[in-house]
Design an enzyme around this catalytic site. Structure first.
Site, PDB file in Angstrom:
ATOM      1  N   ASP A  20     -14.685   6.786   4.530  1.00  0.00           N
ATOM      2  CA  ASP A  20     -14.158   6.593   5.881  1.00  0.00           C
ATOM      3  C   ASP A  20     -15.314   6.498   6.868  1.00  0.00           C
ATOM      4  O   ASP A  20     -16.264   7.294   6.801  1.00  0.00           O
ATOM      5  CB  ASP A  20     -13.260   7.767   6.289  1.00  0.00           C
TER       6      ASP A  20
ATOM      7  N   ARG B 235       4.693   2.212  10.121  1.00  0.00           N
ATOM      8  CA  ARG B 235       4.638   3.426   9.309  1.00  0.00           C
ATOM      9  C   ARG B 235       5.592   4.443   9.924  1.00  0.00           C
ATOM     10  O   ARG B 235       5.222   5.216  10.812  1.00  0.00           O
ATOM     11  CB  ARG B 235       3.203   3.958   9.231  1.00  0.00           C
TER      12      ARG B 235
ATOM     13  N   GLN C 263      -4.546  -3.651  12.408  1.00  0.00           N
ATOM     14  CA  GLN C 263      -5.929  -3.550  11.970  1.00  0.00           C
ATOM     15  C   GLN C 263      -6.406  -4.885  11.418  1.00  0.00           C
ATOM     16  O   GLN C 263      -5.610  -5.771  11.107  1.00  0.00           O
ATOM     17  CB  GLN C 263      -6.113  -2.448  10.930  1.00  0.00           C
TER      18      GLN C 263
ATOM     19  N   GLU D 256     -11.545   8.351  13.195  1.00  0.00           N
ATOM     20  CA  GLU D 256     -11.674   7.376  12.119  1.00  0.00           C
ATOM     21  C   GLU D 256     -11.432   5.964  12.637  1.00  0.00           C
ATOM     22  O   GLU D 256     -10.385   5.673  13.212  1.00  0.00           O
ATOM     23  CB  GLU D 256     -10.677   7.681  10.995  1.00  0.00           C
TER      24      GLU D 256
ATOM     25  N   SER E 163     -11.394   2.687   6.985  1.00  0.00           N
ATOM     26  CA  SER E 163     -11.523   3.172   5.611  1.00  0.00           C
ATOM     27  C   SER E 163     -11.811   1.948   4.748  1.00  0.00           C
ATOM     28  O   SER E 163     -11.295   0.867   5.008  1.00  0.00           O
ATOM     29  CB  SER E 163     -10.252   3.884   5.136  1.00  0.00           C
TER      30      SER E 163
ATOM     31  N   ASP F  59       0.852  -1.179   0.000  1.00  0.00           N
ATOM     32  CA  ASP F  59       0.000   0.000   0.000  1.00  0.00           C
ATOM     33  C   ASP F  59       0.892   1.234   0.000  1.00  0.00           C
ATOM     34  O   ASP F  59       1.751   1.394   0.868  1.00  0.00           O
ATOM     35  CB  ASP F  59      -0.884  -0.032   1.251  1.00  0.00           C
TER      36      ASP F  59
END
Length: 345
Positions: free
Chosen positions: A246, A111, A126, A259, A262, A57
């Site tokens: 989202d 990340r 996630q 959030e 998504s 991604d």
């Protein structure tokens, strides 16, 4: 630069040991509900993929993946996943799943370029999920149906936690509200995208914001999306753009939009070409994943990611994601958190 928000008079509703138990309860209960609601089978997933295949991604296209060479593969470069957005589509295709059935998995990522704050961490965990669909199901109506199913899972999880910890009062509204990013921009033209999100979430409690990545009427975008998994350019109902969105809720602890997920209908060969051109990266069409998609070798799918730590943070009314997961934080953030009763793991 790291930053931390301190809610006024914050005090954790659960102690350290209770929190660890509750985290397990939330995760086990929610994933069971999700699997049943969307007909998803759990699969194992990679922590890293080979560089140069187009399988990772790319997020907004500027974040750097963590890379390392593999000695026994001639120093071939591997990179830690940012998410499994594209890998899942390949997996669903290889499994030969029928429309209406799919997979989910525990996705763990790093990340390194994340801006660290109360809700963003270097470590991302996630549930990544992906469902095979028919070509004719590539509609906003089909997407909304899936969103409603996921929201029902959230509602059931909220009651499950309240039934065991009565101090954690339910706050989610009965139904989720759907709104397009371009309508939200027209309604609040002077506000930033994040300010618009907080405004609408405070009003409705839970919102699915449709059309993330496509151009708004003023030429801007609400938020970034990579061009090669979600379909954010195809016309939707009423001429709106986007088959993705989202899932946002109002966070009563941080008093802002929050959030949780998504998701979207994944690109067709046609929308992939259009989005690569829109983002000025048509050369990606030569990568292995993109070639397979453009040749019609991959199933039509819908998918998304649901933050595990985010979900636990919301349902357990925590002020910082570091109260849910173990990660690395700047010394000044740790000191400020400790001073204000926020116990980072």
């Amino acid at each position: 630069m790291s930053q931390i928000q301190i809610p006024k008079n914050y005090k954790s509703l659960l102690g350290a040991k209770e929190t660890e138990h509750a985290i397990m309860m939330v995760k086990n209960f929610f994933q069971s509900q999700l699997s049943t609601a969307l007909n998803l089978t759990r699969v194992t997933a990679p922590l890293f993929v080979e560089s140069g295949k187009g399988l990772n991604d790319d997020l907004n296209g500027v974040e750097r993946a963590v890379k390392f060479p593999v000695k026994d593969m001639g120093d071939a470069q591997m990179e830690i996943v940012h998410s499994l957005a594209k890998w899942k589509r390949v997996k669903v295709t290889e499994l030969g799943l029928a429309p209406g059935f799919g997979i989910y998995t525990d996705m763990n990522a790093i990340r390194a370029d994340e801006d660290l704050d109360n809700i963003h961490s270097l470590y991302v965990d996630q549930w990544d999920w992906c469902q095979c669909i028919k070509k004719e199901d590539r509609t906003i109506a089909y997407l909304k149906e899936a969103v409603n199913k996921i929201y029902s899972c959230l509602k059931r999880t909220e009651f499950y936690i309240y039934d065991r910890y009565e101090q954690i009062k339910p706050c989610l509204p009965e139904n989720i509200t759907f709104i397009y990013a371009d309508d939200l921009q027209k309604k609040y033209p002077s506000l930033s995208p994040k300010e618009r999100e907080s405004k609408v979430c405070k009003e409705y409690g839970a919102v699915f914001l449709i059309g993330i990545g496509g151009k708004l009427p003023d030429g801007t975008i609400h938020d970034g999306r990579a061009p090669d998994y979600d379909d954010w350019i195809s016309p939707s109902e009423g001429g709106h753009i986007g088959l993705n969105g989202d899932l946002l809720v109002w966070n009563p602890v941080l008093e802002q939009s929050f959030e949780l997920s998504s998701m979207g209908i994944r690109v067709s060969p046609e929308s992939l070409k259009a989005q690569l051109a829109e983002r000025g990266c048509p050369e990606r069409a030569n990568l292995e994943f993109h070639k397979r998609l453009l040749n019609g070798e991959l199933s039509f799918t819908m998918g998304g990611g649901i933050g595990q730590s985010r979900l636990c943070m919301f349902f357990l009314r925590k002020a910082h994601i570091g109260e849910i997961q173990v990660s690395m934080w700047p010394d000044d953030m740790r000191a400020t958190a400790k001073k204000n009763g926020i116990s980072l793991l």
